[in-house]
Design a protein around this motif. Sequence first.
Motif, short mmCIF file in Angstrom:
data_model
loop_
_atom_site.label_atom_id
_atom_site.label_comp_id
_atom_site.label_asym_id
_atom_site.label_seq_id
_atom_site.Cartn_x
_atom_site.Cartn_y
_atom_site.Cartn_z
N GLN A 37 0.81 -10.04 5.47
CA GLN A 37 -0.49 -10.36 6.06
C GLN A 37 -0.68 -11.87 6.08
O GLN A 37 -0.17 -12.58 5.22
CB GLN A 37 -1.63 -9.79 5.21
N ALA B 125 -4.33 -1.16 14.45
CA ALA B 125 -5.00 -2.44 14.75
C ALA B 125 -4.12 -3.58 14.24
O ALA B 125 -3.45 -3.43 13.22
CB ALA B 125 -6.35 -2.48 14.06
N VAL B 126 -4.12 -4.71 14.94
CA VAL B 126 -3.29 -5.82 14.46
C VAL B 126 -4.00 -6.64 13.39
O VAL B 126 -3.37 -7.42 12.68
CB VAL B 126 -2.78 -6.74 15.59
N GLY B 127 -5.30 -6.47 13.27
CA GLY B 127 -5.99 -7.22 12.22
C GLY B 127 -7.47 -6.90 12.21
O GLY B 127 -8.00 -6.36 13.19
N ARG C 192 -15.14 -0.45 9.37
CA ARG C 192 -14.11 -0.94 8.44
C ARG C 192 -14.22 -0.14 7.14
O ARG C 192 -15.29 0.19 6.67
CB ARG C 192 -14.22 -2.44 8.16
N ARG D 20 0.87 -1.19 0.00
CA ARG D 20 0.00 0.00 0.00
C ARG D 20 0.90 1.23 0.00
O ARG D 20 1.78 1.34 0.85
CB ARG D 20 -0.91 0.02 1.24
N TYR E 268 3.52 0.48 6.69
CA TYR E 268 4.60 0.31 5.72
C TYR E 268 4.02 0.23 4.31
O TYR E 268 2.83 0.04 4.13
CB TYR E 268 5.40 -0.96 6.03
P1 AMP Z 1 -7.13 -3.87 6.75
O1 AMP Z 1 -7.93 -4.91 6.08
O2 AMP Z 1 -6.82 -2.67 5.94
O3 AMP Z 1 -7.69 -3.51 8.11
O4 AMP Z 1 -5.72 -4.56 7.04
C1 AMP Z 1 -5.63 -5.68 7.88
C2 AMP Z 1 -4.42 -5.58 8.76
O5 AMP Z 1 -3.23 -5.49 7.95
C3 AMP Z 1 -4.37 -4.33 9.61
O6 AMP Z 1 -5.10 -4.51 10.80
C4 AMP Z 1 -2.90 -4.20 9.88
O7 AMP Z 1 -2.50 -5.04 10.93
C5 AMP Z 1 -2.28 -4.69 8.61
N1 AMP Z 1 -1.91 -3.53 7.75
C6 AMP Z 1 -2.71 -2.87 6.89
N2 AMP Z 1 -2.03 -1.89 6.28
C7 AMP Z 1 -0.77 -1.91 6.76
C8 AMP Z 1 0.42 -1.16 6.52
N3 AMP Z 1 0.44 -0.16 5.64
N4 AMP Z 1 1.55 -1.48 7.20
C9 AMP Z 1 1.53 -2.51 8.09
N5 AMP Z 1 0.45 -3.26 8.35
C10 AMP Z 1 -0.70 -2.98 7.71
#
Ligand code: AMP
Length: 444
Positions: free
Chosen positions: A134, A288-290, A266, A120, A129
């Motif tokens: 994931q 958030a971690v996930g 979300r 991203r 980052y």
């Molecule tokens: P999301 O579906 O966007 O909520 O992403 C799921 C999980 O991926 C998030 O809760 C983060 O733990 C991780 N995540 C998403 N974007 C990033 C990022 N740019 N850098 C690191 N971890 C990320």
Amino acid sequence: MAEAQFRTPKGTHDILPDDHTYMTYLKKAVRHRCRQAGFKRIETPIFEKKDIFERTIGEHTDIVEKELFLVKSHHNKNDDDDDFALRPEFTASICRSYIEHGMQQLPQPVELYAIGPCFRHDRPQKGRYRQFNQFSLEVIGLSDPSLDAQLIHMLNKIFEDVRIRDRLTMQINNVGTAENREEYTSALKDFFIGKERNLPELDRKRLKTNPLRLLDSKEEDTQILLKSAPTLDQFIGEESKEYHNILLEFLDELGAEYVQNPNLVRGLDYYNQTVFEYWDIETKGKNAVGGGGRYDPLMEMLGGQPTPGLGFAGGMERIIWQMKQAGVQAPNKDHVDVFVAQLGPDAKKMCLALISELRDKGVHTLGALGEASLKSQMRLADKFKARYSLILGQMEVKEGVIILRDMEAGKQKKIPFDKAVPEIIKLLGPDKLDTYTLRDHMGE
Ligand code: AMP
């Protein structure tokens, strides 16, 4: 340290061996829990047609609007249809694969998991980052609150396995159906008529493109205005409410803790009904971690048959950060059992075979095969923290012996060369040998 001419691109990082032990530990926990629950591993390409992400995640989301890494080839500069993007997540790709490979013919639900890098183009900061890893779990083909409960329970187990569950809260909400949300967003828009001026610029834009995003806005002015705005739960239909209540009952039955959070929406368009996120107890929604939820509309967005789906994605770097904060030591199997030192052409030849045999028997073995003196080879053995050394000089070759040195005790003795391997195995203990073979895993 010397100034490096080249560095990792902004927002990316090398995973050095010390961190890799955490990555391996976490991947093992994920694989283990997935296998127990009958999930199968899938791998999709790192890039896909960007349409796939635009149609599902939504054109007016940050991920698509600002963060997609586009991959353009020199050959189709003028052909927009062929623009690709690096995957920002797995779910859309996995659903594309489900349709492409006719997985609706398989017994349902189809349970799949994937682990790997996502991309991203975000502004890099702590926990955010441009390339990150994931793990993604998907349950496709059936809709039932028991499946949502089971998935959440499985994730709780994974977070327990890596010993961070008590650092997290699980936030949960039900965002209803697309129709519920449409009615709600038009009510929100009506509410804000005449009040737009009081919204910060970014939220004013969101009100036009993706009003639901206002709910989790970090802007104080927005949150104050929202206090008197209609709330999403007033628009959730009876069926969704019942679905949610049954899910909560199942979670109670499983002893899974949750926090009901009516503002959790979300950011992605494909979600409906259940949404949930795992938050750090202190920093909450930041980092958030996930997160995951139900994505029943997604398959149709990709041109497939209506097919319910449910999934979760965990951010591995953020989970590893949590593990380190919790003082979790990832097991490290990179220790050196034996260091083989040699001097002279005959010794070198004999040591090559000796090293190979030790490794085959499951002994972690390093050898100094250069031309350095025995003394400097022994210094190396110390640096590698080898448990034992085997030393073969010209004299030993002539006598048919080898020196076995216990590095910690600083004691050594001569033993017959052909007793070296059994002696090392005896000293280490047969249960300490790293005897993984492919055959073990083929059930022979
Ligand atoms: P999301 O579906 O966007 O909520 O992403 C799921 C999980 O991926 C998030 O809760 C983060 O733990 C991780 N995540 C998403 N974007 C990033 C990022 N740019 N850098 C690191 N971890 C990320």
